[in-house]
Structures are given as structure tokens and as C-alpha cells.
Design a protein around this motif. Structure first.
Motif, PDB file in Angstrom:
ATOM      1  N   SER A   2       0.826  -1.190   0.000  1.00  0.00           N
ATOM      2  CA  SER A   2       0.000   0.000   0.000  1.00  0.00           C
ATOM      3  C   SER A   2       0.864   1.245   0.000  1.00  0.00           C
ATOM      4  O   SER A   2       2.008   1.232   0.444  1.00  0.00           O
ATOM      5  N   HIS A   3       0.303   2.318  -0.491  1.00  0.00           N
ATOM      6  CA  HIS A   3       0.972   3.609  -0.471  1.00  0.00           C
ATOM      7  C   HIS A   3      -0.081   4.615  -0.014  1.00  0.00           C
ATOM      8  O   HIS A   3      -0.583   5.404  -0.807  1.00  0.00           O
ATOM      9  N   THR A   4      -0.438   4.569   1.265  1.00  0.00           N
ATOM     10  CA  THR A   4      -1.552   5.366   1.749  1.00  0.00           C
ATOM     11  C   THR A   4      -1.142   6.746   2.237  1.00  0.00           C
ATOM     12  O   THR A   4      -1.995   7.541   2.595  1.00  0.00           O
ATOM     13  N   GLN A   5       0.178   7.039   2.260  1.00  0.00           N
ATOM     14  CA  GLN A   5       0.582   8.429   2.403  1.00  0.00           C
ATOM     15  C   GLN A   5       0.298   9.123   1.070  1.00  0.00           C
ATOM     16  O   GLN A   5       0.469   8.533   0.003  1.00  0.00           O
ATOM     17  N   PRO A   6      -0.163  10.365   1.086  1.00  0.00           N
ATOM     18  CA  PRO A   6      -0.485  11.028  -0.184  1.00  0.00           C
ATOM     19  C   PRO A   6       0.672  10.990  -1.175  1.00  0.00           C
ATOM     20  O   PRO A   6       1.824  11.227  -0.805  1.00  0.00           O
ATOM     21  N   TRP A   7       0.347  10.647  -2.404  1.00  0.00           N
ATOM     22  CA  TRP A   7       1.330  10.601  -3.497  1.00  0.00           C
ATOM     23  C   TRP A   7       1.989  11.968  -3.618  1.00  0.00           C
ATOM     24  O   TRP A   7       1.334  13.002  -3.520  1.00  0.00           O
ATOM     25  N   SER A   8       3.286  11.989  -3.881  1.00  0.00           N
ATOM     26  CA  SER A   8       4.054  13.228  -3.781  1.00  0.00           C
ATOM     27  C   SER A   8       4.505  13.760  -5.137  1.00  0.00           C
ATOM     28  O   SER A   8       4.467  13.059  -6.161  1.00  0.00           O
ATOM     29  N   ARG A 180     -10.134  13.376  -2.864  1.00  0.00           N
ATOM     30  CA  ARG A 180      -9.162  12.360  -2.441  1.00  0.00           C
ATOM     31  C   ARG A 180      -9.315  11.202  -3.419  1.00  0.00           C
ATOM     32  O   ARG A 180     -10.305  10.478  -3.397  1.00  0.00           O
ATOM     33  N   GLU A 194      -4.197  13.507  -3.176  1.00  0.00           N
ATOM     34  CA  GLU A 194      -5.025  14.612  -2.706  1.00  0.00           C
ATOM     35  C   GLU A 194      -4.805  15.810  -3.627  1.00  0.00           C
ATOM     36  O   GLU A 194      -3.687  16.308  -3.751  1.00  0.00           O
TER      37      GLU A 194
END
Length: 286
Positions: A2-8, A180, A194
Motif C-alpha cells: 500500500s501507499h496510503t501516504q499522499p502521493w508526492s 481524495r 489529494e
């Protein structure tokens, strides 16, 4: 995974392909657009504009004459007719993709049965029998209809869970559009984007997102064919780029920096989002 930190921004930049002296229009990626209809010809214009602005080496259009004339007037670089492509975008501006304009050179069913990866939007979301690697791009209402066709509940308490479940059952990457945005792959990868651009909730911006995504996938088509799970990070990157362009188009960035949100912004139209993509790209790759 998972990559649940906001995509950068940095993760997005890593998935943007900058051409070298050895590249040509084919190696940069050719996007085929099977979009638009007599009722919604503008969807084709918006998606094609976005694909060009997001770095496509060539854009081919296959669609109704009503849309083709508008595309030619706006983007004369566009090539008309069926030919070599590295990714497809289908469904934008088609209320019923299964029956819309199937006499125009290639059917949606033929595209979905092919080898090239496909961005599936709007009127094509519920078409059965796909074999190609796909990214489905529903908003919440379209996701309910898609889930119903897959035998899943039309209601869900959690968008992340719904996106992941739908991706697994559909066998396709799902990009659930919204403020989101959740991206889920059949293999379990999950990403969050986001936008911080509330003015993006207007007609036509989804068509722009589909064009951006088509361009990014076409640039990485060989890698996607070898590893379809790569569609997850590419879809997240397209959504991030789209959101940042929305911030620029709505006047949100502080000091003119598209990577720095701030303020409430002002109304925009979808074509302005497509036009803002190069500024964001330049800042990301500087």
C-alpha cells in the motif's frame, strides 16, 4: 503493498519521461483516442489537448466527424484514423460506449481485446470481455454502476476498500476520482492522491485526466505490458499532475509555484487545466 501516504511531487516526477536526443514521436509514446460522440464532441477535444500537453509524441483520433472537426480546429497536429498506438483512451463523452459510433474504424471491443494498455472512462466502464491491461477511471456514481455489473454492492463505507475490491474483481486498476483520489491495482497496490483543488469539480476535467493518463501510459507502454501493476503508480502520477494543473488554473499556488498550494482560488474551465500541465511538468522536472 500500500501507499496510503499522499502521493508526492517527487514520486510523480519519477514517472515523467523526458525525451532525449535519440527519441522520436514513436518512442515518446503514441496515444490512440476513441472518445467523443455527436452529443458530447468536446470530450474528445479536452482529452486530446491533455494528451498533447502531457508529453505524447503523437495523438491519433478515431471518432465521429462532429468531434473530429473540433479536434482539427483546436489541435491540427492530431493524426486521424487507425494506426500504430502504444496506449488507448476510450469512453470519454460516450453515454453508452457499447453502441456509440462503432463504424469509425475500430470498435471498443477490439481495443479492449488488444495488447495495448487502455484507459477506460465514462461510457466504456461497464463493457465486458476485456483482455487488455486497463485503468478504469470512475467517479463515485460510475463506480456504483460498475460494481453492480461486477456483482458487488452499490454502496460502500470506505473508498479505499471499495477501490481495492473493485480492482481485484474487475482485474483492472481502478482510479476512483475525487478530492481524495484512490488508485488500486488487482495485485493489491493502493495509492492516495489529494488534489487540493476544489475547483476541479466541473464538467470536462475527467476527460482531461483521461488524456493525461493516456500520455503517461503510452510513454511507458512496454514496461506496462510486461508488468501491468505499474499502472498503479502511473495512474497516481497522472492524478497528481492533474490536481497540480487544477491548482494553477484556479490561481491557488502561492508565488506562482504550482507545487505550493494556498488560498481558495477561482473558477476554472477544463481546457485551462490541460493548458496548465506544461507549467507543472517544467517545475517538477527542473
Amino acid at each position: 503493498m500500500s501507499h496510503t501516504q499522499p502521493w508526492s511531487a517527487a514520486e510523480t516526477a519519477a514517472h515523467l519521461k523526458t525525451p532525449t536526443d535519440g527519441d522520436d514521436k514513436y518512442s515518446r509514446g503514441v496515444v490512440g483516442m476513441r472518445t467523443g460522440s455527436g452529443a458530447y464532441p468536446g470530450a474528445a477535444v479536452l482529452g486530446i489537448e491533455a494528451a498533447w500537453r502531457a508529453g505524447a509524441g503523437m495523438v491519433r483520433y478515431v471518432g465521429p466527424d462532429a468531434a473530429a472537426s473540433l479536434v482539427l480546429a483546436r489541435r491540427p497536429e492530431t493524426v486521424f484514423g487507425v494506426g500504430r498506438v502504444q496506449a488507448w483512451v476510450i469512453g470519454s463523452g460516450m453515454a453508452d460506449g457499447a453502441s456509440a459510433g462503432e463504424s469509425e474504424g475500430i470498435t471498443l471491443a477490439e481495443i479492449l481485446a488488444g495488447q495495448e494498455p487502455v484507459v477506460v472512462d465514462a461510457g466504456a466502464l461497464v463493457l465486458p470481455g476485456a483482455r487488455a491491461s486497463r485503468v478504469l477511471t470512475p467517479h463515485r456514481g460510475e463506480l456504483a454502476r460498475l460494481r453492480s455489473g461486477l456483482g458487488l454492492s452499490r454502496e460502500w463505507p470506505d473508498d479505499a476498500v471499495a477501490a481495492r475490491e473493485t480492482a481485484e474483481v474487475a482485474g483492472a486498476t481502478v482510479l476512483l476520482k475525487g478530492a481524495r483520489t484512490w488508485v488500486a491495482t488487482p495485485g493489491g497496490w493502493l495509492g492516495l492522491v489529494e488534489s487540493e483543488a476544489s475547483w476541479l469539480s466541473t464538467a470536462g476535467t475527467g476527460d482531461v485526466l483521461a488524456g493525461v493518463l493516456g500520455a503517461l501510459i503510452a510513454a511507458h507502454s512496454s514496461a506496462v505490458i510486461a508488468e501491468p501493476e505499474m499502472l498503479g503508480p502511473l495512474a497516481a502520477s497522472a492524478a497528481w499532475l492533474h490536481g497540480a494543473a487544477g491548482r494553477v488554473a484556479s490561481g491557488v499556488p502561492r508565488g506562482g509555484d504550482p507545487l505550493s498550494p494556498g488560498g481558495s482560488g477561482h473558477p476554472l474551465v477544463a481546457l485551462e487545466v490541460a493548458e496548465a500541465i506544461p507549467a507543472v511538468w517544467a517545475r517538477l522536472t527542473a
